[in-house]
Structures are given as C-alpha cells and as structure tokens.
Scaffold this active site. Structure first.
Site, PDB file in Angstrom:
ATOM      1  N   HIS A 511       0.835  -1.210   0.000  1.00 21.23           N
ATOM      2  CA  HIS A 511       0.000   0.000   0.000  1.00 21.23           C
ATOM      3  C   HIS A 511       0.867   1.256   0.000  1.00 21.23           C
ATOM      4  CE1 HIS A 511      -3.533   2.469   1.422  1.00 21.23           C
ATOM      5  NE2 HIS A 511      -2.534   3.221   1.847  1.00 21.23           N
ATOM      6  N   GLU A 512       1.765   1.338   0.974  1.00 24.41           N
ATOM      7  CA  GLU A 512       2.585   2.548   1.076  1.00 24.41           C
ATOM      8  C   GLU A 512       3.510   2.704  -0.131  1.00 24.41           C
ATOM      9  OE1 GLU A 512       1.975   4.865   3.076  1.00 24.41           O
ATOM     10  OE2 GLU A 512       0.552   3.727   4.288  1.00 24.41           O
ATOM     11  N   HIS A 515       1.775   4.533  -2.799  1.00 22.91           N
ATOM     12  CA  HIS A 515       1.957   5.984  -2.637  1.00 22.91           C
ATOM     13  C   HIS A 515       3.327   6.409  -3.169  1.00 22.91           C
ATOM     14  CE1 HIS A 515      -1.624   7.004  -0.397  1.00 22.91           C
ATOM     15  NE2 HIS A 515      -1.339   6.206   0.614  1.00 22.91           N
ATOM     16  N   HIS A 518       3.400   6.646  -6.798  1.00 21.57           N
ATOM     17  CA  HIS A 518       2.681   7.850  -7.221  1.00 21.57           C
ATOM     18  C   HIS A 518       3.630   9.049  -7.240  1.00 21.57           C
ATOM     19  CE1 HIS A 518      -1.593   9.846  -6.847  1.00 21.57           C
ATOM     20  NE2 HIS A 518      -1.021  10.074  -8.015  1.00 21.57           N
TER      21      HIS A 518
END
Length: 738
Positions: A511-512, A515, A518
């Site tokens: 998940h992180e 980010h 991104h």
C-alpha cells in the site's frame, strides 16, 4: 539581503514554451500588452543548510548537519523567505500574467519546502522533547504564513485577474489545472471574505494548527502509556516464543526486568488479541487501547472539543452548512451527503453480517465449554480460531514466511520491476534521521529516477500508523527528481531474531509503496500538481490498488520464504489466504466504516451548534445513529485517538479509504481482465493515472484507465456484501447480503 529579478513577461513570452490548446484565430491580439519591465525586489538571504539544494545525491536532506535545537531557527528563516517571495510577486508593478504570477508562485518557497519536508518527517518518525516543543512553536507560525499568502489582497487580485482572463489565454492542460487550483484554493482560504472575517479566520487557523500539534503529541504519548505489563509468562500463552522475548526486552527497557510489556497499536484493535489465550489479559489489553487519551496528561478531549468548535465557527464565516461542506470543496466527492449515502447504503448488510458472525463466534465459544457472552476482546481471538479451522489459516504460521527485507526487496521491488521496469540499489552514503532507515536509488529502465527511504519498525519516538511523504517533490519547472519515504510500524524483532511481518504488515508495505510509486512516477511541470498532491479521496486509490499485487502468486512465491528453511510458502497457505479474503468482514470492514461515518458525524453538524459539551457522549450517540454493532466491533479509531481527522487533514475525509477501495477493486478487475501484471499494463497504469498527478480531473483519469466510470459491485463482492462465486459457507458475509 538578496535581490530576485522577476521579469513580468508578456503573453507572447508565456506562449513561447507552451503548447496551445486554442484554435488558430482564437488568440487575442498582443499589440496592447505592456513591455517587460525589470523588477528587483529584496528577498532575505537564506543561511541554513537548506539555503541551497543539498549537495547529496538527488539533493537528499543532510540530516547529519542539523542539530535538534536548530530546527526552529531554520524553519522560521524559511518562513520569512517564503513570505518575502510572495510579497514580491504581489507587489510586481507589471500587469499580472500567468508567468509572472502563477508560475512565480510555483517557483517560490523552495527553501521552506526543503526544510519543512525534512522536519515534518523527524516530528513524525523520531520525535523527542526538543522536537515536540519546536513543532508546537512552529505550527501556528506555519498557519499564519499560509494565511498571509492566501489572504493577501494584492496577490489574490493578481491571481483573479489571470483567472478572469483565462478564456483568452493559451495554456497547456496542466497550466489550466494549476490556475483553476490556485483560484479555488484562494477562495476556499478566505480571499473573498471581509476584513473582519479574515482577521477572525487568521486567529482560528493559528489556534487550530497549535491544537493539531498538541493532539498529535498527546496521541503518541497516550499510545506509549497504554502499554500493559504482565508478570507471569504463563499468562502470555498463545504468543510465540519470539513475541514473548520481545515483550520481555521491551519491559526491561522500561526498567521492569522479569515482566513482559504488551503495547497497543495506533488502532483500536491490537494484533495480540488474536493470540492471547488468557481472557483477562485480552480484556486488560483491549481496555487499555480503547480508553486511552481520555484522562490525565495525555487526554485529548478538551483539545478536540475546541477543535470542533473552531471548525464549526470557520464554516459559519464561509456561510457553509457544515465543516464537511467547507472542507470537501476540492474532492472527487465534493458533496458530504453523497459520501454519507455511499457508506450508509452498506450499513444494513454489514450489520446483518456482524450479527451473523457474532452468532458463529458465540457458538465457537460454547464449543470450548465456555459460558461467557462474546465481548469485543474475544472477537478476534475466536475469529482466529474459526479462520484456522475453516480455512487452515494460522496468522502466526504465515508470519514465518514474511521476513521484512525479503518482502520489500523480493516482493515489492520485484512487482515494481515486472510492472514498471524499476530496479533498486541500496546506498550507504546518504545520512538518515534514524539508524533503522534504509535508502535506495530507484532506476527506471536503467536511468536514475528517484531516491526511496524505508523506515520499517515501531519505536517510542515514532507515531503510529504508516505513511508516505516527500523530501523533494518532482518538478520539471524546478528541475527536481522525487525523493520519497515510506514509514511503517512493524514490530521490531528481539535481539538475534529475524524481523517478521504479519500479512497486514505485508499488504501495508505494498500500500505505502503504491503511494511511493505515485511520487516516483510524477511527471509534472509544477510541484503543486506533482505526484501525490491530489484530493484525499483520490490519493488513496493508487496505494490501495497496489495492495492487490501482494497476493499475486508470481510475486508471493518470490518473497514468501520461511525464515529458517527457505521453503517457499505452500500452495495450500496461499489458497487459504485467498479463500479467507471475505472472512470476518463484520469486523475488518465494520471498524473502518464505523470510523468513516463517525468522522462525518463530527463534521456534518450545524455549525451554529458550536461543539458538544461532552465528546464521549457525542461519540456514543453517534454510534447509535450509525447503526453498526460498535459494542462488539468498535471503530478503528475512537475519537480521542483519531489522528487522521485531527492532525492528518482527513477531517470529513476518512471515507476516502472506502471510496478509493471501490475505485481500486474496479480498477484491478480491469487488470485481471486485460493480461494481469505485464509491462504493457504497467505503462498503461503510468500513462493514465499513476504518473499524472493532478494534471487532469480524477474522473477523467479513472476513465482513461478503465474506459468506464467506477462500479461499486467489485467492492461489494470483495467485502462479501453481495453473493459471488464462493463455495464457502458461514461467516464470509455473502449470505443475506445486499
């Protein structure tokens, strides 16, 4: 002092380096535009280590050059420079243009961005008394700086002049988005309010920033203070030897040799509640978690009450019907009623699932010959038993296959290589703020792309949770590549033991890193639109989307290897993880939805009502209105330690996790239907949303990727709230759903 030459460019000059979005003949004439005049405002000279770009690779922060006692002076100097730069733009005697106003605003604040980005990570991940006091002192100054910018009438007049003339301007799509964003931010920040209202707004914002810093520090203190101590090893039956050794070591660090310390997590739930056989210890640990921050020096209740009152008063100043209505102006979902309805429609089916699961767990209790009634500290313990019996899934057994470094380097990095052509090289020449932190150079098809920091383990100096942040924002305008960091709170190993991750830790790593991707693939001209600088209910989409790849067999089999034997995780365990994905949704989804609706309860009230007289009484009444079984499945965060909505900017925004969960399930269904984890798919991901920042609307980016608007059905199927092709019976949530 230094002088900064700002050239007030003409429209023709602005067009020289930009692609036009207008047809020939639509452009206004330039004959009446003024000539460029030289303008030399004075700007304070920076003297700190952040005065210039760092000489380190990719301008990484020089953490080894900064003493804790120096941070306040560094940030205050950076604030002064930022304000002087903005005042210089506001005072430009030449007529406003996109280049001499909006673009110059993007060029400003570089000293502040470098300094505050590094300082904020230290506050969150390695705080001490000096840093905490500095943060509390700086918070209102930063708020005042922002107000001085957005409430500067001369600066807003220039932005508005450019905005009002936008139909006659030739801009790239990113130019247009930047202008729209600036104008909306100025209006949202009070630029159109009267003088008296602006004066009150400044006071409110400064006080709110100070309260936010205090609440954050008290939540961290409350979490640390909530740890319980057990003096009998036998009372820890159910924990592994490694966990018990770690608990003994933690107690010894606190000066309590011979005892065992069990810490609470940032969330209401504590992982050890799944394992502890002793019901009294489970209850003690649960109550320590759920009752924290309600009394004593770590109480957040009076501060939260003041925050709610100030947020409501601010909404009144803007004539908004609620704080949520004011806050959600720039979201993908801009109407609070729409967010509430989206979640409320799932409550009946989820409540039914909770009732059904509770009955199954009560039956399991009685199967053991026990006569007590299911309590919240029993839920996860007996759910773990049912999970193991029904799905052959033992979380502690699975954990033996997840060595933290392997998950990162053979799992997360492998996925990034297969999808995106990324490779990683660990560095030993970049100073960090803590010895636990690792740094990697990120290469894209062999070319240096970014720096990536990884800080995995929990410690008293780190706040709870997990997050990604930027030390350096990507920007073509400024010629900068991204420097990003991921921070987690994985339980550190006892001395001599391997660092093992739970399945939740593993999915959080993916998940992180979503980010981080991104930020790594940011490809924007302007830093304000770069990478993760997007709305709350979009920024969680790329991160949740990448969680899916943790369970792709090709990826899982590379990183999931037993820490002792090196054996690849057996197929039956992989299948058990997959089969159990809908298991226990009454708890896992229930705690998230309850917290999301609680957030909206706090921020949807009539602003004229001020703040409730009793924070906990309001929470209890709100839980009744929400209608879930919060007596058995409390919200993931109770109000006193709901850091997201009192520090992280997720106020009226925690729904974003469920909204973006809808987006990511639907988007991942597109991946499955179109070839899976291939480089071609990775390029499509980058070209449609992962590398787009906020250069397009969120709706357009989703449609660019999938070719359609988002559908809720994949989320409901994943959560077991509508029937799917599933032969499993019982507590998976599919029976009697919506």
């Amino acid at each position: 002092m230094r002088k900064s030459t700002l050239l007030a460019t003409t429209m023709i000059a602005a067009l020289a380096s930009a692609c036009t979005t207008m047809e020939d003949g639509e452009m206004t004439t330039t004959a009446q535009l003024p000539d460029t005049a030289e303008y030399n405002p004075e700007i304070p000279e920076a003297t700190s280590v952040f005065a210039e770009l760092s000489p380190l690779y990719m301008h990484a922060p020089q953490f080894d050059q900064i003493q804790d006692s120096k941070w306040q002076g560094i940030i205050e100097e950076a604030i002064a420079i930022q304000l002087a730069e903005m005042e210089a733009i506001a005072g430009n005697p030449n007529p406003p243009t996109f280049a001499n106003t909006v673009v110059e605003m993007e060029r400003s604040g570089q000293v502040f961005a470098r300094a505050y980005g590094a300082f904020s990570q230290v506050v969150s991940a390695n705080i001490n008394d000096t840093i905490a006091a500095t943060d509390e002192a700086l918070a209102p100054q930063v708020a005042a700086m922002n107000d001085s910018i957005y409430l500067n009438p001369k600066l807003f007049a220039r932005v508005k002049a450019v905005y009002d003339n936008r139909a006659a301007m030739a801009m790239t799509p990113e130019d247009a988005m930047l202008l729209e964003t600036y104008y909306a931010d100025f209006v949202h920040s009070g630029a159109e309010l009267g003088d008296a209202q602006q004066a009150e707004l400044r006071q409110i914002n400064e006080r709110l920033s100070s309260l936010s810093a205090q609440i954050s520090q008290r939540i961290t203190t409350g979490q640390n203070n909530a740890a319980i101590f057990v003096n009998d090893r036998a009372m820890l039956s159910g924990l592994s030897d490694g966990q018990i050794e770690a608990a003994a070591a933690a107690a010894a660090e606190k000066g309590r040799d011979g005892e065992f310390m069990l810490s609470v997590s940032n969330t209401t739930g504590v992982p050890q509640l799944e394992q502890l056989d002793n019901r009294d210890v489970r209850e003690q640990l649960f109550r320590a978690s759920i009752n924290r921050n309600q009394s004593g020096e770590a109480s957040t209740l009076p501060l939260i009450q003041e925050v709610i009152g100030l947020r409501n008063r601010r909404a009144q100043l803007f004539g908004e019907p609620s704080h949520a209505a004011w806050q959600m102006y720039d979201r993908m979902v801009s109407d609070p009623a729409m967010a509430i309805e989206f979640m409320a429609e799932m409550v009946p089916a989820l409540r039914a699932t909770q009732e059904r699961e509770a009955a199954v767990l009560q039956q399991r209790i009685e199967q053991d010959g026990e006569t007590f009634t299911l309590a919240p500290w029993d839920w996860q313990y007996y759910a773990s038993k049912v999970r193991q019996e029904r799905y052959a899934l033992d979380n502690e057994e699975i954990k033996q296959y997840f060595v933290v470094d392997n998950v990162l380097e053979d799992g997360v990095f492998y996925m990034a290589g297969q999808l995106y052509g990324l490779t990683f090289e660990e560095r030993d020449d970049i100073p960090t703020y803590h010895p636990d932190v690792k740094v990697y150079t990120v290469f894209h098809d062999g070319e240096p792309k970014a720096l990536f920091y990884f800080d995995p383990f929990s410690r008293d100096s780190k706040r709870g949770g997990a997050w990604m942040s930027n030390f350096i924002e990507q920007s073509h305008l400024l010629g900068l590549k991204p420097v990003v960091t991921n921070t987690q709170n994985i339980a550190p190993p006892a001395e001599g033991q391997p660092a093992l991750a739970t399945w939740d830790d593993v999915t959080t790593m993916f998940h992180e890193f979503g980010h981080a991707l991104h930020g790594i693939f940011a490809d924007q001209e302007y830093p304000s639109l770069s990478g993760t600088n997007t709305a709350r209910d979009w920024v969680e989409f790329p991160s949740q989307f990448h969680e899916n790849f943790a369970a792709v067999p090709e990826v899982l089999q590379r990183y999931a290897r037993h820490h002792e034997t090196g054996e690849v995780i057996p197929d039956e365990l992989i299948q058990a993880i997959d089969r159990s994905s809908k298991f226990n949704q009454g708890h896992s989804f229930g705690e998230v939805l309850a917290a999301s609706l609680m957030d909206m309860e706090w921020h949807s009230m009539d602003p004229a009502s001020g703040a409730p007289a009793d924070v906990m009484a309001f929470e209890a009444a709100a839980q009744e209105r929400i209608g879930l079984r919060s007596d058995l499945v409390p919200p993931r965060y109770r109000t006193p330690y709901f850091r997201h909505i009192f520090e992280h900017g997720y106020d009226a925004g925690y729904y974003a996790y469920t909204w973006t969960e809808m987006l990511h399930h639907d988007a991942y269904s597109y991946v499955v239907e179109n070839g899976g984890m291939t480089r071609e798919m990775g390029d499509h991901i980058v070209n449609t949303f992962l590398g787009q920042g906020h250069s397009k609307t969120y709706e357009q980016m989703f449609r660019d990727f999938t070719g359609r608007d988002p559908r809720v059905e994949p989320l409901l199927e994943a959560r077991g709230l509508i029937p799917a092709d599933d032969d499993v019976e019982g507590v998976d949530g599919a029976e009697g759903a919506v």
